[in-house]
Design a protein around this motif. Structure first.
Motif, PDB file in Angstrom:
ATOM      1  N   SER A  50      -2.308  10.620  -0.581  1.00  0.00           N
ATOM      2  CA  SER A  50      -0.908  10.381  -0.224  1.00  0.00           C
ATOM      3  C   SER A  50      -0.760   9.810   1.187  1.00  0.00           C
ATOM      4  O   SER A  50       0.294   9.284   1.538  1.00  0.00           O
ATOM      5  CB  SER A  50      -0.086  11.663  -0.349  1.00  0.00           C
ATOM      6  OG  SER A  50      -0.449  12.581   0.667  1.00  0.00           O
ATOM      7  N   GLU A  51      -1.812   9.900   1.980  1.00  0.00           N
ATOM      8  CA  GLU A  51      -1.775   9.352   3.335  1.00  0.00           C
ATOM      9  C   GLU A  51      -2.430   7.973   3.414  1.00  0.00           C
ATOM     10  O   GLU A  51      -2.418   7.334   4.458  1.00  0.00           O
ATOM     11  CB  GLU A  51      -2.450  10.331   4.302  1.00  0.00           C
ATOM     12  CG  GLU A  51      -1.696  11.656   4.409  1.00  0.00           C
ATOM     13  CD  GLU A  51      -2.430  12.697   5.239  1.00  0.00           C
ATOM     14  OE1 GLU A  51      -3.438  12.363   5.892  1.00  0.00           O
ATOM     15  OE2 GLU A  51      -1.986  13.861   5.213  1.00  0.00           O
ATOM     16  N   MET A  52      -3.009   7.532   2.300  1.00  0.00           N
ATOM     17  CA  MET A  52      -3.664   6.223   2.254  1.00  0.00           C
ATOM     18  C   MET A  52      -2.646   5.118   2.015  1.00  0.00           C
ATOM     19  O   MET A  52      -1.617   5.350   1.377  1.00  0.00           O
ATOM     20  CB  MET A  52      -4.687   6.173   1.112  1.00  0.00           C
ATOM     21  CG  MET A  52      -5.880   7.044   1.278  1.00  0.00           C
ATOM     22  SD  MET A  52      -6.963   6.826  -0.177  1.00  0.00           S
ATOM     23  CE  MET A  52      -8.310   7.896   0.262  1.00  0.00           C
ATOM     24  N   LEU A 111       0.916  -4.079   0.546  1.00  0.00           N
ATOM     25  CA  LEU A 111      -0.182  -3.226   0.095  1.00  0.00           C
ATOM     26  C   LEU A 111      -0.998  -2.662   1.256  1.00  0.00           C
ATOM     27  O   LEU A 111      -1.612  -1.608   1.129  1.00  0.00           O
ATOM     28  CB  LEU A 111      -1.100  -3.984  -0.868  1.00  0.00           C
ATOM     29  CG  LEU A 111      -0.459  -4.415  -2.187  1.00  0.00           C
ATOM     30  CD1 LEU A 111      -1.447  -5.218  -3.010  1.00  0.00           C
ATOM     31  CD2 LEU A 111       0.075  -3.219  -2.963  1.00  0.00           C
ATOM     32  N   SER A 112      -0.964  -3.335   2.384  1.00  0.00           N
ATOM     33  CA  SER A 112      -1.722  -2.842   3.538  1.00  0.00           C
ATOM     34  C   SER A 112      -0.906  -1.877   4.409  1.00  0.00           C
ATOM     35  O   SER A 112      -1.461  -1.267   5.324  1.00  0.00           O
ATOM     36  CB  SER A 112      -2.231  -4.008   4.388  1.00  0.00           C
ATOM     37  OG  SER A 112      -1.144  -4.734   4.908  1.00  0.00           O
ATOM     38  N   THR A 113       0.385  -1.736   4.116  1.00  0.00           N
ATOM     39  CA  THR A 113       1.217  -0.845   4.941  1.00  0.00           C
ATOM     40  C   THR A 113       1.878   0.285   4.157  1.00  0.00           C
ATOM     41  O   THR A 113       2.070   1.369   4.701  1.00  0.00           O
ATOM     42  CB  THR A 113       2.313  -1.640   5.671  1.00  0.00           C
ATOM     43  OG1 THR A 113       3.111  -2.337   4.712  1.00  0.00           O
ATOM     44  CG2 THR A 113       1.702  -2.627   6.661  1.00  0.00           C
ATOM     45  N   ILE A 114       2.239   0.062   2.906  1.00  0.00           N
ATOM     46  CA  ILE A 114       2.920   1.095   2.122  1.00  0.00           C
ATOM     47  C   ILE A 114       1.939   2.201   1.776  1.00  0.00           C
ATOM     48  O   ILE A 114       0.835   1.945   1.296  1.00  0.00           O
ATOM     49  CB  ILE A 114       3.554   0.502   0.847  1.00  0.00           C
ATOM     50  CG1 ILE A 114       4.732  -0.383   1.234  1.00  0.00           C
ATOM     51  CG2 ILE A 114       4.007   1.599  -0.108  1.00  0.00           C
ATOM     52  CD1 ILE A 114       5.428  -1.026   0.074  1.00  0.00           C
ATOM     53  N   PHE A 116       0.609   5.522  -0.292  1.00  0.00           N
ATOM     54  CA  PHE A 116       0.595   6.040  -1.662  1.00  0.00           C
ATOM     55  C   PHE A 116       1.127   7.480  -1.622  1.00  0.00           C
ATOM     56  O   PHE A 116       0.506   8.416  -2.059  1.00  0.00           O
ATOM     57  CB  PHE A 116      -0.828   5.973  -2.227  1.00  0.00           C
ATOM     58  CG  PHE A 116      -0.950   6.329  -3.679  1.00  0.00           C
ATOM     59  CD1 PHE A 116      -0.420   5.506  -4.656  1.00  0.00           C
ATOM     60  CD2 PHE A 116      -1.624   7.476  -4.070  1.00  0.00           C
ATOM     61  CE1 PHE A 116      -0.546   5.831  -5.998  1.00  0.00           C
ATOM     62  CE2 PHE A 116      -1.765   7.808  -5.417  1.00  0.00           C
ATOM     63  CZ  PHE A 116      -1.217   6.981  -6.378  1.00  0.00           C
ATOM     64  N   ASP A 117       2.322   7.622  -1.041  1.00  0.00           N
ATOM     65  CA  ASP A 117       2.922   8.940  -0.869  1.00  0.00           C
ATOM     66  C   ASP A 117       3.717   9.320  -2.117  1.00  0.00           C
ATOM     67  O   ASP A 117       3.744   8.581  -3.105  1.00  0.00           O
ATOM     68  CB  ASP A 117       3.778   8.978   0.397  1.00  0.00           C
ATOM     69  CG  ASP A 117       4.882   7.933   0.406  1.00  0.00           C
ATOM     70  OD1 ASP A 117       5.207   7.344  -0.657  1.00  0.00           O
ATOM     71  OD2 ASP A 117       5.430   7.680   1.491  1.00  0.00           O
ATOM     72  N   THR A 118       4.369  10.468  -2.073  1.00  0.00           N
ATOM     73  CA  THR A 118       5.117  10.963  -3.233  1.00  0.00           C
ATOM     74  C   THR A 118       6.149   9.947  -3.691  1.00  0.00           C
ATOM     75  O   THR A 118       6.286   9.695  -4.891  1.00  0.00           O
ATOM     76  CB  THR A 118       5.795  12.307  -2.895  1.00  0.00           C
ATOM     77  OG1 THR A 118       4.783  13.237  -2.535  1.00  0.00           O
ATOM     78  CG2 THR A 118       6.571  12.838  -4.078  1.00  0.00           C
ATOM     79  N   GLU A 119       6.879   9.364  -2.757  1.00  0.00           N
ATOM     80  CA  GLU A 119       7.909   8.388  -3.115  1.00  0.00           C
ATOM     81  C   GLU A 119       7.300   7.181  -3.837  1.00  0.00           C
ATOM     82  O   GLU A 119       7.828   6.725  -4.850  1.00  0.00           O
ATOM     83  CB  GLU A 119       8.649   7.930  -1.854  1.00  0.00           C
ATOM     84  CG  GLU A 119       9.771   6.954  -2.144  1.00  0.00           C
ATOM     85  CD  GLU A 119      10.480   6.477  -0.878  1.00  0.00           C
ATOM     86  OE1 GLU A 119      11.184   5.467  -0.983  1.00  0.00           O
ATOM     87  OE2 GLU A 119      10.323   7.100   0.193  1.00  0.00           O
ATOM     88  N   THR A 120       6.206   6.663  -3.338  1.00  0.00           N
ATOM     89  CA  THR A 120       5.541   5.524  -3.970  1.00  0.00           C
ATOM     90  C   THR A 120       5.013   5.916  -5.347  1.00  0.00           C
ATOM     91  O   THR A 120       5.158   5.159  -6.314  1.00  0.00           O
ATOM     92  CB  THR A 120       4.392   5.009  -3.075  1.00  0.00           C
ATOM     93  OG1 THR A 120       4.959   4.566  -1.842  1.00  0.00           O
ATOM     94  CG2 THR A 120       3.642   3.863  -3.728  1.00  0.00           C
TER      95      THR A 120
END
Length: 173
Positions: A50-52, A111-114, A116-120
């Motif tokens: 989720s932090e990636m 893709l390099s900034t968003i 992969f957190d819960t919202e995503t």
């Protein structure tokens, strides 16, 4: 009593419950958004997907990377019979790549900034459920596409899946 909102996370709550029950990640990872394949959890205990960024998740879920190789070994080395699931919906690396390719959720630059957190993860789940079911007209078709995408749902009762889908759909429209 005020009515419960049908947007955001509320529309996904029935699916969240089913995924938690039948993918069994809650017992193995206190934070579902960081869940990975349970068989190799100890080898990657410090990983927080989720932090990636999305690009980092794409690298992590590569079938020939360290995580992919560990999952393949755990599954008995059957290359065609393994996936690299991550997050609260156990989205596989292959499925993440399909969503990126087929949706307009992310630009190549994002893709390099968003993260992969819960919202995503929720957005990706919503998009995939909508994409899978948009032309399905009966319960059997809906059950089939959902179970084929999320194999953990094979352990859920059909009525539970259809109830979660109806709650999701009612919140989606």
């Amino acid at each position: 009593l005020p009515s419960r909102p049908t947007t955001g996370r509320f529309k996904r709550l029935p699916f969240d419950k089913l995924m938690g029950q039948h993918e069994n990640f809650r017992a193995l990872n206190p934070e579902p958004s960081d869940a990975i394949y349970q068989g190799v959890k100890n080898e990657f205990k410090d990983i927080k997907v989720s932090e990636m960024t999305m690009n980092e998740v794409l690298n992590f879920t590569s079938l020939d990377g360290p995580y992919g190789n560990a999952v393949q070994q755990h599954r008995g080395g059957r290359r065609q019979d393994f996936a690299t699931p991550v997050g609260k919906y156990q989205l596989t690396g292959t499925l993440i790549r399909e969503i990126i390719r087929d949706s307009d959720l992310f630009s190549k630059e994002e893709l390099s900034t968003i993260k992969f957190d819960t919202e995503t993860q929720d957005k990706m789940f919503d998009w995939k459920v909508n994409d899978l079911t948009k032309n399905k007209t009966n319960s059997q078709e809906i059950l089939s596409v959902l179970k084929n995408t999320w194999v953990g749902l094979y352990n859920a009762e059909d009525h539970e899946i259809l109830s979660a889908f109806k709650a999701w759909k009612d919140g989606y429209e």
